[in-house]
Design a protein around this motif. Structure first.
Motif, mmCIF file in Angstrom:
data_model
loop_
_atom_site.group_PDB
_atom_site.id
_atom_site.type_symbol
_atom_site.label_atom_id
_atom_site.label_comp_id
_atom_site.label_asym_id
_atom_site.label_seq_id
_atom_site.Cartn_x
_atom_site.Cartn_y
_atom_site.Cartn_z
ATOM 1 N N LEU A 160 12.063 -44.830 18.295
ATOM 2 C CA LEU A 160 13.311 -44.064 18.210
ATOM 3 C C LEU A 160 14.529 -44.947 18.466
ATOM 4 C CD1 LEU A 160 12.133 -40.865 20.113
ATOM 5 C CD2 LEU A 160 12.796 -40.958 17.700
ATOM 6 N N THR A 161 14.445 -45.782 19.488
ATOM 7 C CA THR A 161 15.586 -46.634 19.816
ATOM 8 C C THR A 161 15.725 -47.787 18.835
ATOM 9 O OG1 THR A 161 14.181 -47.795 21.425
ATOM 10 C CG2 THR A 161 15.578 -46.041 22.270
ATOM 11 N N LEU A 162 14.593 -48.306 18.346
ATOM 12 C CA LEU A 162 14.649 -49.370 17.337
ATOM 13 C C LEU A 162 15.320 -48.868 16.069
ATOM 14 C CD1 LEU A 162 13.703 -52.299 16.645
ATOM 15 C CD2 LEU A 162 11.636 -51.252 15.679
ATOM 16 N N ARG A 163 14.988 -47.649 15.685
ATOM 17 C CA ARG A 163 15.613 -47.065 14.488
ATOM 18 C C ARG A 163 17.131 -46.973 14.648
ATOM 19 N NH1 ARG A 163 13.207 -42.299 14.451
ATOM 20 N NH2 ARG A 163 11.386 -43.167 13.403
ATOM 21 N N GLU A 164 17.581 -46.587 15.820
ATOM 22 C CA GLU A 164 19.014 -46.505 16.074
ATOM 23 C C GLU A 164 19.660 -47.890 16.005
ATOM 24 O OE1 GLU A 164 22.795 -45.013 16.943
ATOM 25 O OE2 GLU A 164 20.962 -43.994 16.264
ATOM 26 N N GLN A 165 19.007 -48.883 16.582
ATOM 27 C CA GLN A 165 19.560 -50.237 16.576
ATOM 28 C C GLN A 165 19.651 -50.825 15.172
ATOM 29 O OE1 GLN A 165 17.506 -52.865 19.260
ATOM 30 N NE2 GLN A 165 17.871 -51.576 21.059
ATOM 31 N N LEU A 166 18.675 -50.478 14.312
ATOM 32 C CA LEU A 166 18.601 -51.087 12.985
ATOM 33 C C LEU A 166 19.152 -50.189 11.876
ATOM 34 C CD1 LEU A 166 15.029 -52.702 13.170
ATOM 35 C CD2 LEU A 166 17.241 -53.758 13.665
ATOM 36 N N LYS A 167 19.828 -49.115 12.246
ATOM 37 C CA LYS A 167 20.256 -48.122 11.244
ATOM 38 C C LYS A 167 21.229 -48.681 10.216
ATOM 39 C CE LYS A 167 23.966 -46.110 14.078
ATOM 40 N NZ LYS A 167 24.444 -44.869 14.750
ATOM 41 N N ASP A 168 21.967 -49.723 10.564
ATOM 42 C CA ASP A 168 22.923 -50.299 9.625
ATOM 43 C C ASP A 168 22.385 -51.549 8.941
ATOM 44 O OD1 ASP A 168 24.877 -48.347 10.181
ATOM 45 O OD2 ASP A 168 25.535 -49.442 11.960
ATOM 46 N N VAL A 173 12.803 -47.881 9.903
ATOM 47 C CA VAL A 173 11.796 -47.700 10.949
ATOM 48 C C VAL A 173 11.135 -46.333 10.797
ATOM 49 C CG1 VAL A 173 11.350 -47.630 13.425
ATOM 50 C CG2 VAL A 173 13.044 -49.233 12.515
ATOM 51 N N ILE A 174 9.822 -46.352 10.654
ATOM 52 C CA ILE A 174 9.038 -45.135 10.455
ATOM 53 C C ILE A 174 8.045 -44.989 11.603
ATOM 54 C CG2 ILE A 174 7.374 -43.957 8.943
ATOM 55 C CD1 ILE A 174 8.543 -45.743 6.647
ATOM 56 N N GLU A 175 7.951 -43.778 12.138
ATOM 57 C CA GLU A 175 6.915 -43.480 13.122
ATOM 58 C C GLU A 175 5.930 -42.497 12.507
ATOM 59 O OE1 GLU A 175 6.176 -41.555 17.576
ATOM 60 O OE2 GLU A 175 8.130 -41.373 16.609
ATOM 61 N N ALA A 176 4.648 -42.843 12.557
ATOM 62 C CA ALA A 176 3.580 -41.954 12.091
ATOM 63 C C ALA A 176 2.821 -41.432 13.301
ATOM 64 C CB ALA A 176 2.635 -42.707 11.165
ATOM 65 N N LEU A 177 2.684 -40.109 13.379
ATOM 66 C CA LEU A 177 2.043 -39.464 14.530
ATOM 67 C C LEU A 177 0.786 -38.718 14.072
ATOM 68 C CD1 LEU A 177 5.422 -39.058 14.812
ATOM 69 C CD2 LEU A 177 4.692 -38.327 17.077
ATOM 70 N N PRO A 178 -0.355 -39.404 14.046
ATOM 71 C CA PRO A 178 -1.597 -38.738 13.624
ATOM 72 C C PRO A 178 -2.119 -37.774 14.685
ATOM 73 C CG PRO A 178 -1.750 -41.142 13.445
ATOM 74 C CD PRO A 178 -0.546 -40.831 14.275
ATOM 75 N N PRO A 179 -2.951 -36.819 14.261
ATOM 76 C CA PRO A 179 -3.710 -36.001 15.202
ATOM 77 C C PRO A 179 -4.973 -36.775 15.587
ATOM 78 C CG PRO A 179 -4.218 -35.316 12.988
ATOM 79 C CD PRO A 179 -3.221 -36.450 12.868
ATOM 80 N N VAL A 180 -5.987 -36.095 16.094
ATOM 81 C CA VAL A 180 -7.282 -36.742 16.322
ATOM 82 C C VAL A 180 -7.905 -37.021 14.958
ATOM 83 C CG1 VAL A 180 -9.562 -36.543 17.369
ATOM 84 C CG2 VAL A 180 -7.579 -35.540 18.511
ATOM 85 N N VAL A 181 -8.241 -38.291 14.722
ATOM 86 C CA VAL A 181 -8.744 -38.714 13.417
ATOM 87 C C VAL A 181 -10.194 -39.172 13.550
ATOM 88 C CG1 VAL A 181 -8.399 -40.337 11.505
ATOM 89 C CG2 VAL A 181 -6.421 -39.356 12.677
ATOM 90 N N ASP A 182 -10.964 -38.944 12.511
ATOM 91 C CA ASP A 182 -12.385 -39.287 12.519
ATOM 92 C C ASP A 182 -12.573 -40.792 12.343
ATOM 93 O OD1 ASP A 182 -15.110 -39.152 12.538
ATOM 94 O OD2 ASP A 182 -15.318 -38.178 10.590
ATOM 95 N N ALA A 206 4.832 -41.327 3.724
ATOM 96 C CA ALA A 206 6.027 -41.526 4.557
ATOM 97 C C ALA A 206 6.708 -42.851 4.233
ATOM 98 C CB ALA A 206 5.643 -41.485 6.037
ATOM 99 N N ILE A 207 5.907 -43.872 3.938
ATOM 100 C CA ILE A 207 6.484 -45.172 3.582
ATOM 101 C C ILE A 207 7.192 -45.087 2.234
ATOM 102 C CG2 ILE A 207 5.952 -47.587 3.071
ATOM 103 C CD1 ILE A 207 3.503 -47.308 4.931
ATOM 104 N N GLU A 208 6.531 -44.446 1.276
ATOM 105 C CA GLU A 208 7.099 -44.386 -0.075
ATOM 106 C C GLU A 208 8.361 -43.541 -0.120
ATOM 107 O OE1 GLU A 208 3.742 -44.990 -3.369
ATOM 108 O OE2 GLU A 208 3.519 -43.090 -2.278
ATOM 109 N N THR A 209 8.444 -42.533 0.732
ATOM 110 C CA THR A 209 9.605 -41.633 0.711
ATOM 111 C C THR A 209 10.636 -41.979 1.790
ATOM 112 O OG1 THR A 209 8.407 -40.046 2.104
ATOM 113 C CG2 THR A 209 8.281 -39.740 -0.281
ATOM 114 N N ASN A 210 10.412 -43.082 2.506
ATOM 115 C CA ASN A 210 11.349 -43.546 3.531
ATOM 116 C C ASN A 210 11.644 -42.493 4.593
ATOM 117 O OD1 ASN A 210 11.753 -46.196 2.542
ATOM 118 N ND2 ASN A 210 13.194 -45.439 1.021
ATOM 119 N N ARG A 211 10.609 -41.748 4.975
ATOM 120 C CA ARG A 211 10.802 -40.765 6.043
ATOM 121 C C ARG A 211 10.863 -41.463 7.392
ATOM 122 N NH1 ARG A 211 5.746 -37.391 4.812
ATOM 123 N NH2 ARG A 211 6.115 -36.521 6.887
ATOM 124 N N ALA A 212 11.684 -40.937 8.274
ATOM 125 C CA ALA A 212 11.793 -41.525 9.606
ATOM 126 C C ALA A 212 10.580 -41.197 10.461
ATOM 127 C CB ALA A 212 13.060 -41.018 10.297
#
Length: 240
Positions: A160-168, A173-182, A206-212
């Protein structure tokens, strides 16, 4: 981001989510360099056409060795996916503090150290991304995995803070939050698990669509519960 011809450094890419993500990236035309610790799994990935680097990211020496191996190579995308799970439950027995140290380094210190080393190079690319794979447990922790949850919460705060620092800058910066994965890491977890391929596909999107932020699977519901009441979200996850 159009991934065709993009150079990607993917940590923890020889098993689990990372392995599935490596294949999806390759299908999109990306040039993938992946890291891992298991020689046999790395050899399999190398036979499939991936560039591989053996790396133990659970300590500073291993991370520094990886940075040295990278050398002058240029990447467009850094995916901090490698992670460890440690049994740290006082209800069973006194936990091993050394095991906790390895988990903390692999899950939190290594991504920070790699990011710090690669940001100058990523900044030279026309377009670049840093993808940090955290966990739904970064939102609300589970009682059985306090160290793992703490590291993923830390990496979430860092993202979250890295994204703010690099916003310009040109670095997304993308964060992916998986659930429990097999995956092998969750072999002993009795909860319902998302297939690794499905999780990887959502990270790729998320990478292809540039989601935060990519809240994957059941993490979407946990995030909704947390937005209504953090105490409600904690009451759901702390039971596990």
């Amino acid at each position: 981001m159009d991934l065709k011809d993009k150079a990607v450094l993917l940590t923890g890419g020889s098993a689990g989510i990372g392995r599935e993500l490596a294949h999806l990236l390759k299908e999109k035309g990306a040039r993938v360099t992946l890291t891992g610790r298991n020689k046999d799994r790395l050899a399999e990935m190398q036979d499939e056409g991936f560039e591989v680097i053996e790396a133990d990211l659970s300590n500073a020496k291993g991370v520094d060795a990886l940075i040295a191996d990278i050398g002058e190579r240029e990447f467009d995308v850094l995916i901090n996916n490698a992670g460890q799970l440690v049994d740290h439950d006082f209800r069973k027995e006194l936990p091993d503090p050394n095991a906790a140290d390895d988990c903390i380094y692999a899950n939190l210190s290594a991504p920070i150290r790699l990011t710090t080393a690669l940001v100058p190079m990523l900044g030279r690319q026309p377009e670049a991304s840093i993808v940090n794979v955290t966990s739904g447990l970064a939102i609300a922790p589970a009682a059985r995995q306090p160290v793992y949850c703490a590291t993923k919460s830390g990496l979430r705060a860092y993202s979250l803070t890295l994204r703010e620092q690099l916003k310009d800058t040109n670095i997304h910066v993308i964060e992916a939050l998986p659930p429990v994965v097999d995956t092998q890491m969750n072999a002993d977890n009795p909860m319902s698990k998302m297939p690794a391929a499905e999780c990887a596909a959502q990270i790729l999107d998320a990478i292809e669509t540039n989601r935060a932020e990519a809240n994957i699977g059941m993490t979407k519901l946990l995030k909704l519960a947390e937005s209504i009441s953090p105490a409600l979200a904690r009451s759901i996850t702390l039971r596990f």
